[in-house]
Motif scaffolding. Structure first.
Motif, PDB file in Angstrom:
ATOM      1  N   SER A 367      70.220  26.258  39.253  1.00 40.51           N
ATOM      2  CA  SER A 367      71.205  26.734  40.227  1.00 40.51           C
ATOM      3  C   SER A 367      72.296  25.697  40.455  1.00 40.51           C
ATOM      4  O   SER A 367      73.466  26.054  40.655  1.00 40.51           O
ATOM      5  CB  SER A 367      70.511  27.071  41.552  1.00 40.51           C
ATOM      6  OG  SER A 367      69.853  25.937  42.083  1.00 40.51           O
ATOM      7  N   GLN A 374      80.017  28.395  38.138  1.00 40.17           N
ATOM      8  CA  GLN A 374      80.566  29.524  38.894  1.00 40.17           C
ATOM      9  C   GLN A 374      81.811  29.125  39.671  1.00 40.17           C
ATOM     10  O   GLN A 374      82.805  29.861  39.703  1.00 40.17           O
ATOM     11  CB  GLN A 374      79.501  30.066  39.855  1.00 40.17           C
ATOM     12  CG  GLN A 374      79.999  31.184  40.774  1.00 40.17           C
ATOM     13  CD  GLN A 374      78.929  31.628  41.753  1.00 40.17           C
ATOM     14  OE1 GLN A 374      77.849  32.043  41.369  1.00 40.17           O
ATOM     15  NE2 GLN A 374      79.226  31.550  43.037  1.00 40.17           N
ATOM     16  N   PHE A 452      74.225  32.005  32.309  1.00 39.02           N
ATOM     17  CA  PHE A 452      74.464  32.557  33.641  1.00 39.02           C
ATOM     18  C   PHE A 452      75.832  32.128  34.147  1.00 39.02           C
ATOM     19  O   PHE A 452      76.316  31.038  33.838  1.00 39.02           O
ATOM     20  CB  PHE A 452      73.395  32.091  34.632  1.00 39.02           C
ATOM     21  CG  PHE A 452      72.006  32.606  34.334  1.00 39.02           C
ATOM     22  CD1 PHE A 452      71.619  33.869  34.725  1.00 39.02           C
ATOM     23  CD2 PHE A 452      71.096  31.812  33.654  1.00 39.02           C
ATOM     24  CE1 PHE A 452      70.351  34.340  34.455  1.00 39.02           C
ATOM     25  CE2 PHE A 452      69.823  32.269  33.376  1.00 39.02           C
ATOM     26  CZ  PHE A 452      69.457  33.546  33.783  1.00 39.02           C
ATOM     27  N   ASN A 454      76.469  33.332  37.609  1.00 38.98           N
ATOM     28  CA  ASN A 454      76.309  33.596  39.034  1.00 38.98           C
ATOM     29  C   ASN A 454      75.075  32.868  39.548  1.00 38.98           C
ATOM     30  O   ASN A 454      73.987  32.982  38.967  1.00 38.98           O
ATOM     31  CB  ASN A 454      76.182  35.109  39.272  1.00 38.98           C
ATOM     32  CG  ASN A 454      76.107  35.455  40.756  1.00 38.98           C
ATOM     33  OD1 ASN A 454      75.043  35.413  41.352  1.00 38.98           O
ATOM     34  ND2 ASN A 454      77.233  35.798  41.336  1.00 38.98           N
ATOM     35  N   LYS A 456      73.314  33.228  42.357  1.00 41.97           N
ATOM     36  CA  LYS A 456      72.234  34.048  42.914  1.00 41.97           C
ATOM     37  C   LYS A 456      71.379  34.651  41.805  1.00 41.97           C
ATOM     38  O   LYS A 456      70.147  34.661  41.889  1.00 41.97           O
ATOM     39  CB  LYS A 456      72.823  35.149  43.798  1.00 41.97           C
ATOM     40  CG  LYS A 456      73.444  34.636  45.085  1.00 41.97           C
ATOM     41  CD  LYS A 456      73.942  35.773  45.961  1.00 41.97           C
ATOM     42  CE  LYS A 456      74.521  35.242  47.274  1.00 41.97           C
ATOM     43  NZ  LYS A 456      75.034  36.336  48.129  1.00 41.97           N
ATOM     44  N   THR A 457      72.028  35.157  40.773  1.00 39.55           N
ATOM     45  CA  THR A 457      71.276  35.734  39.654  1.00 39.55           C
ATOM     46  C   THR A 457      70.402  34.680  38.990  1.00 39.55           C
ATOM     47  O   THR A 457      69.226  34.922  38.695  1.00 39.55           O
ATOM     48  CB  THR A 457      72.238  36.339  38.624  1.00 39.55           C
ATOM     49  OG1 THR A 457      73.055  37.316  39.251  1.00 39.55           O
ATOM     50  CG2 THR A 457      71.482  36.983  37.483  1.00 39.55           C
ATOM     51  N   VAL A 460      67.392  33.766  41.347  1.00 32.89           N
ATOM     52  CA  VAL A 460      66.359  34.812  41.407  1.00 32.89           C
ATOM     53  C   VAL A 460      65.543  34.838  40.117  1.00 32.89           C
ATOM     54  O   VAL A 460      64.303  34.837  40.142  1.00 32.89           O
ATOM     55  CB  VAL A 460      67.005  36.185  41.671  1.00 32.89           C
ATOM     56  CG1 VAL A 460      65.994  37.306  41.466  1.00 32.89           C
ATOM     57  CG2 VAL A 460      67.563  36.249  43.084  1.00 32.89           C
ATOM     58  N   LEU A 461      66.222  34.846  38.978  1.00 33.43           N
ATOM     59  CA  LEU A 461      65.505  34.862  37.701  1.00 33.43           C
ATOM     60  C   LEU A 461      64.710  33.579  37.488  1.00 33.43           C
ATOM     61  O   LEU A 461      63.645  33.592  36.866  1.00 33.43           O
ATOM     62  CB  LEU A 461      66.487  35.095  36.560  1.00 33.43           C
ATOM     63  CG  LEU A 461      67.127  36.487  36.513  1.00 33.43           C
ATOM     64  CD1 LEU A 461      68.094  36.596  35.348  1.00 33.43           C
ATOM     65  CD2 LEU A 461      66.062  37.570  36.400  1.00 33.43           C
TER      66      LEU A 461
END
Length: 945
Positions: A367, A374, A452, A454, A456-457, A460-461
């Motif tokens: 993240s 991002q 990725f 994003n 948040k995506t 979560v993953l």
């Protein structure tokens, strides 16, 4: 601003800047770090509490070695008496057993409801009818095959004695002549055989059972006796013509699709192969489905020796006569001292829980990397001079250090509170294992971050991966590890998934810690890695190789995806490096002449100037665009989008060039190509003599960018942002401090403690001013500002204009804006951009003179006098054009060459005497009028063409 830089920042200077920024960012996230570290603490404490509660339960007298309360004197008072004679199967593990009891060897006998019978899919006529299951009288079956049927059947008959021999004076010896068996499930130990301590009967095999075929025997256990009832069961030895028939019968008859419905269970199968009078060779089938509760190795192996003995004994009798016997008299365990029953829950539950603890670092790292992607902070840093080398080195080392500290605290805390999982296993093995894995995990996070965009995506993953890996490891992968029949090659294949490699290593630590705690020995040591059943060495090899491979792939993908390089960029190093001077591209422009013919003279003149400058060996021009084009491919049936159509532009040092144009005109696309965000479709650009197609890394060191959207870290202050970017521009010490303070004062962020507030708490205008300050820190030679004054109040905007004006000295600035006032105030030259192409270029006065050769006359009267106003204007200027009319208010364009301002004043004074004039005005053409006129004209031309 003064030139305080000393050339491009070195590798280590860039690395130092990024490290300082990361440490500051980490300090801002102190609470999040505390929550992260608290998770393994809480989990370890939870395991410790469970361990204490379980140990407290195990310490109760009822759970100690064979202890019970007996009234020895008949006075109603009991005394605690301990010993194996009073113990149960659950307690015997703790008893001192200096002389273990002897038990008759047993066969694994099928329970009555599971014995082999004729079925619709097994129709051998020698099997009993299924009706025997209702009466519980089904015989048990032994299957035979071999090359010599007569010999095989004879050996089968010798296996089952024709009569029972029972001698109470030597019970074990006499029972060894008979064939005993039980349907009870065998245990890990044989101190107390479960066949004699269960509700299931013990059987003895006979060719035929008499009507009264049940008897009781007493087995001595210490000073006590164990009474056991023994029942007769008929034993069949049935011939099959080939091993494949036995195999087929065993396969079809056992499960029938449901493990709870065991249809035809066989005692054993024997293939006597080429056995004869001079050769004894036999293969034995045995039922291996009796396993311990965790799915480990077959416990039925403890009853296989009796099957082997039956075949050996039968062959001896075949050779030497019925009187010859090889007795299998008894089995017994090794002696053992009294042990304290303890269950190490950290080892039992460790593989699952500790997998979650370690894997939770993965979404944290992922993240963080995706956040920079991002928010486009990575490219922002790169545009201000941060190279890929320092970024990768510091980012990787930064996350590796965090992971190492996390794991070190985890292991130390687990050891301090006494978890055997940590304290029994060699710490050096743990260090190597965790070191390899956290490196692999960080590398994997860098690779996954490229997939990725994003946060948040990705988060979560990431957490789905954490919990999914733990659950699959605990309830699937561990079952495969414990199943000796599962191919070891597939275990290795599964371990190629890093999560399963982690689980396998933790599983090995847990197994050695549990065994060490139970046996009072050490856990895993380096010598244990050579054990064939130990998978740690295999895991270490897999993780070390995967770490290096994934790190290499992650760097490659990052260069291709994030940095926009060609998939074969590594081959470019073998090509001859281009010269840093301007030069004309070797490829001939195709189709450019048609477009040039339609260009305005000023635009055409700019193109010719660029072409002339390209022929010169050196130039003072800081920015040059040479026939730059950008075409976005069509999607979903839409045609291609021409964002930039052959733009040629040259900017000398000390000039601020303003790009005006409606939304979607291509201004941002042009800047994106010049700052390296996107690649040109054709043409190229030069910054300080360096080609944007191949030398962007060198261009970044002398470039500043204020993007259209604020790209800031929410938790860093304005001062910290400028310190970081200043260091990237090679500012140090007092020069850095002075440059940061001047920048903050210039954009009005210095006073009132604003400089030390986190950027996430800034207003939109304050963030905009900080972005402008970032673009100018470190004296860049080329600056791009995309709508820098958006969202600013008039006072802040005026202050910002003064900063930009001062910054023009000895640097080229390209500025896009929708404010005509800003463009006129700041820009030395302007270019109006419409539909991807430059429509006109020049300084503001030239453009107003060229496109604004008229006055705008406005008059407001009552609606009854509109015609008189029109007549008045026609008298002043026959070529006047009415451009607006509503409710008595009219606007006219008056060509300047037809009118004089004095005549207009005189005409209005005369009109006032004839009718009422509510309002009137005469204005010169504004830059906004020029912009609207050029934009509308260009759009109308494009529609017609």
């Amino acid at each position: 601003m003064a030139d305080t830089s000393h050339g491009p920042a070195s590798f280590w200077t860039q690395a130092n800047a990024l490290l300082r920024k990361n440490l500051t960012f980490q300090k801002r996230n102190f609470r999040s770090n505390i929550r992260l570290v608290t998770f393994p603490f809480v989990l370890c404490l939870l395991l410790l509490i469970i361990q204490i509660l379980v140990n407290k339960e195990l310490d109760k007298p009822s759970n100690k070695c064979g202890c019970t309360c007996i009234d020895t004197n008949g006075d109603g008072k009991c005394e605690e008496v301990c010993g194996i004679q009073y113990s149960t199967l659950d307690q015997v593990a703790t008893c001192p057993i200096p002389s273990p009891p002897q038990w008759p060897p047993l066969l694994q006998i099928p329970a009555p409801e599971y014995r082999a019978v004729q079925t619709d899919f097994i129709s051998y006529a020698d099997l009993p009818n299924e009706s025997c299951k209702r009466t519980g009288s089904c015989p048990v079956t032994i299957l035979l095959t071999g090359k010599n049927q007569t010999l095989g059947q004879s050996l089968g008959a010798n296996m089952i004695p024709s009569s029972l021999t029972l001698n109470s004076s030597d019970l074990l010896y006499s029972l060894a002549n008979d064939v005993l068996g039980s349907a009870s499930k065998p245990q890990l130990t044989n101190f107390l055989d479960p066949a004699f301590f269960s509700n299931l009967p013990v059987y003895y095999l006979q060719p035929q059972c008499a009507s009264n075929s049940t008897f009781s025997v007493s087995f001595p256990i210490g000073s006590a006796l164990s009474e056991q009832e023994i029942n007769c069961v008929q034993g069949l030895h049935l011939w099959r013509n080939s091993p494949s028939e036995i195999n087929d019968e065993l396969y079809k008859g056992y499960w029938k699709g449901n493990p709870e419905r065991k249809i035809n269970e066989i005692i054993a199968g024997y293939d006597f192969l080429n056995t004869d009078a001079t050769n004894f060779n036999v293969s034995i089938w045995y039922n291996s489905t009796y396993k311990n509760d965790s799915g480990g190795s077959p416990l039925a192996l403890t009853r296989v020796p009796r099957s082997v003995n039956l075949a050996s004994n039968a062959y001896l009798q075949f050779l030497l006569g019925a009187g010859t016997k090889m007795l299998f008299e008894f089995v017994k365990e090794m002696p053992k001292p009294e042990t304290e029953l303890r269950l190490d829950f950290s080892s039992l539950l460790g593989p699952l829980f500790f997998t979650w603890v370690i894997l939770q670092l993965f979404p944290v790292v992922l993240s963080s990397l995706v956040y920079e992607k991002q928010q486009r902070l990575r490219i922002m840093m790169k545009m201000h001079g941060l190279g890929d080398g320092p970024y990768w080195m510091i980012s990787y080392a930064y996350f590796l250090l965090l992971s190492a500290i996390y794991m070190l605290v985890f292991v130390i805390f687990g050891s301090l509170i006494g978890l055997k999982f940590f304290s029994l296993n060699d710490y050096s093995i743990q260090f190597i294992f965790y070191f390899f894995y956290i490196n692999l995990q960080v590398s994997l996070a860098f690779l996954a971050a490229a997939l990725f965009s994003n946060v948040k995506t990705a988060t979560v993953l990431g957490y789905i991966t954490v919990f999914g890996t733990g659950l699959l490891g605990g309830f699937l992968f561990q079952f495969f590890l414990q199943d000796s029949s599962f191919p070891r090659g597939w275990i290795t294949v599964l371990e190629l998934y890093p999560g399963f490699s982690l689980y396998r290593g933790l599983y090995e630590f847990a197994q050695y810690a549990f065994a060490g705690d139970y046996m009072g020995t050490d856990g895993m040591r380096w010598k244990d890695l050579s054990d064939s059943s130990n998978g740690m060495k295999e895991v270490l090899i897999i993780m070390s190789i995967e770490w290096l491979v994934i790190l290499f792939v992650a760097f490659y993908v990052d260069q291709v995806v994030s940095s926009g390089k060609s998939p074969i960029f590594f081959l470019h190093n073998f090509r001859k490096k281009p010269s840093s001077s301007f030069r004309r591209p070797s490829l001939q422009r195709q189709g450019s002449r048609v477009f040039v013919d339609m260009e305005k003279p000023d635009v055409l003149q700019e193109r010719e100037k660029v072409e002339q400058l390209l022929l010169e060996s050196s130039s003072s021009y800081a920015i040059m665009a040479d026939n730059l084009k950008k075409v976005y491919p069509g999607r979903d049936g839409n045609p291609e989008k021409f964002a930039v159509r052959g733009l040629s532009l040259a900017l000398p040092r000390g000039e601020c060039f303003g790009m005006l144009g409606p939304n979607g005109a291509g201004k941002t696309s042009f800047i994106s190509m010049m700052i390296g965000l996107t690649k040109p479709s054709s043409g190229t650009g030069y910054v300080q003599g360096l080609d944007i197609r191949s030398q962007m890394n060198s261009i970044y060191t002398s470039m500043g960018v204020c993007p259209q959207h604020n790209l800031l870290w929410e938790t860093l202050t304005g001062r910290e942002h400028l310190l970081f970017y200043g260091r990237l521009k090679n500012l140090k010490g007092a020069a850095l401090t002075q440059a940061v303070e001047e920048s903050l004062k210039g954009v009005n962020l210095f006073y009132g403690g604003v400089a030390d507030k986190q950027a996430g708490k800034y207003s939109g205008g304050m963030k905009r001013r900080l972005s402008v300050a970032i673009s100018l820190i470190g004296d860049p030679k080329v600056v791009y500002m995309d709508e820098p004054s958006t969202g600013l109040d008039p006072a802040s905007r005026n202050s910002l204009w003064n900063v930009v004006k001062r910054a023009k000295q000895d640097r080229a600035i390209i500025l896009t804006t929708h404010s005509m006032e800003e463009a006129e105030h700041l820009c030395d030259r302007l270019g109006i951009f419409v539909d991807g192409s430059l429509q006109c270029i020049g300084n503001p006065k030239e453009l107003k003179a060229r496109y604004g050769g008229s006055y705008v006359f406005t008059m407001t009267t009552s609606a009854n006098h509109e015609e008189e106003v029109v007549k008045l204007v026609r008298d002043l200027s026959p070529n006047a054009n009415r451009i607006y009319q509503i409710s008595g208010t009219q606007k006219f364009e008056l060509p300047k060459y037809e009118v004089k301002i004095a005549d207009v004043f005189q005409a209005v004074e005369n009109a006032k005497s004839r009718f009422t004039v509510n309002a009137w005005g005469l204005a010169d053409t504004t830059l906004e009028d020029v912009f609207i006129k050029v934009a509308r004209g260009a759009q109308a031309f494009n529609v017609l063409s």
